[in-house]
Design an enzyme around this catalytic site. Structure first.
Site, short mmCIF file in Angstrom:
data_model
loop_
_atom_site.label_atom_id
_atom_site.label_comp_id
_atom_site.label_asym_id
_atom_site.label_seq_id
_atom_site.Cartn_x
_atom_site.Cartn_y
_atom_site.Cartn_z
N HIS A 37 0.95 -1.38 0.01
CA HIS A 37 -0.05 0.06 0.00
C HIS A 37 0.99 1.36 -0.09
O HIS A 37 0.42 2.35 -0.42
CB HIS A 37 -0.92 0.06 1.29
CG HIS A 37 -1.99 -0.96 1.12
ND1 HIS A 37 -1.75 -2.24 1.58
CD2 HIS A 37 -3.26 -1.04 0.89
CE1 HIS A 37 -2.91 -2.79 1.77
NE2 HIS A 37 -3.75 -2.33 1.16
N ASP A 76 -5.21 -6.43 -7.44
CA ASP A 76 -5.23 -5.50 -6.01
C ASP A 76 -5.66 -4.21 -6.46
O ASP A 76 -5.43 -3.75 -7.67
CB ASP A 76 -4.23 -5.75 -4.92
CG ASP A 76 -4.48 -5.52 -3.58
OD1 ASP A 76 -5.37 -5.03 -3.48
OD2 ASP A 76 -3.76 -6.02 -2.89
#
Length: 276
Positions: free
Chosen positions: A93, A166
């Site tokens: 992330h 993702d």
């Protein structure tokens, strides 16, 4: 869950979860996490208690219980994060993550076993660099790698279902790829659903931007257009299992352009309903 509950208890808990989701109208849960707990200090998997176990077979068993409990309530699932994020030392992330030295074949085992058992509706890819699987000179993460998605996931593991990325706005992607580059590479690699959380920097025009990028790129690249059409067919086949969408045939590039132009610019139209 695996440390605190038996497999039977976990299945019962997952049934309650899936029942609630179904009652609220959700048709997809973006789980289970089937990463193996290789590095307990992993900031995004191990430290957060997101892995079932260090044992791949145990991971597959609990992941399978999750899938079956949801199927009983008509809710689809997504195994993540292929080919394994459990050994990483960083969080994708927040930036690029390279697992080339820490990753091992055992991290593929939960995916392999659940595919063989027909317990894989969707497989979500990880934004990790893995040179043990990627070709020489190939840049970028596995999620944008045609070699890994085609050779390893499709051919070696025999997965014929839906591949989902993702979030393409995670910093592992955003800091190293433009929006156009990420979208085109993901689809060219064989991704069927490209995911946008659209939370940190909300952009209501993301659906239209994605559609425009794919329309322009597919018009120039017949192979990319074929991949989009094939992705459409896989998604429709998956959704047909929950009776949510009529089948639409895309016989030509003109059909593809009309379909994308019709649905993609509308932010209220989603490919699948899901929770994170």
């Amino acid at each position: 869950m695996a440390k605190q509950s038996s497999l039977a208890d976990a299945a019962e808990i997952y049934g309650v979860l899936a029942g609630g989701l179904a009652e609220w109208g959700f048709t997809l849960n973006l789980g289970p996490v089937v990463d193996v707990d290789v590095n307990p200090r992993n900031p995004i998997i191990g430290r957060l208690g997101r892995s079932y176990s260090r044992d791949p077979d145990r991971v597959a068993a609990y992941g399978g219980a999750f899938v079956e409990a949801h199927r009983k309530h008509g809710v689809l699932t997504a195994l993540k994060h292929f080919p394994g994020h459990g050994s990483s030392r960083r969080d994708s992330h927040k930036g690029a993550v390279d697992v080339s030295r820490s990753w091992s074949e055992k991290e593929l085992e939960p995916f392999r076993k659940l595919i063989v058992e027909d317990r894989a509706d969707i497989i979500m890819t990880a934004h990790v660099i893995n040179r043990k699987l990627q070709g020489k000179g190939e840049r970028g993460p596995v999620s944008l790698s045609k070699g890994v998605l085609s050779r390893v996931l499709r051919e070696n593991l025999g997965f014929g279902g839906v591949i989902m990325s993702d979030d393409l706005q995670m910093d592992a992607i955003r800091r190293n790829h433009s929006l156009k580059d990420a979208i085109v590479k993901a689809v060219a690699a064989g991704t069927d659903i490209i995911l946008f959380a659209n939370d940190k920097r909300p952009d209501p025009n993301i659906p239209a931007k994605v559609a425009d990028i794919l329309l322009e790129a597919s018009a120039k690249d017949p192979e990319l257009a074929q991949k989009i059409a094939a992705a459409h067919d896989r998604i429709v086949a998956l959704k047909a299992r929950i009776g949510s969408v009529p089948k639409v045939a895309l016989a030509s590039s003109g059909d593809l352009e009309a379909w994308l132009s019709e649905i993609a610019p509308d932010p209220d139209r989603c490919t699948l309903e899901y929770v994170q």
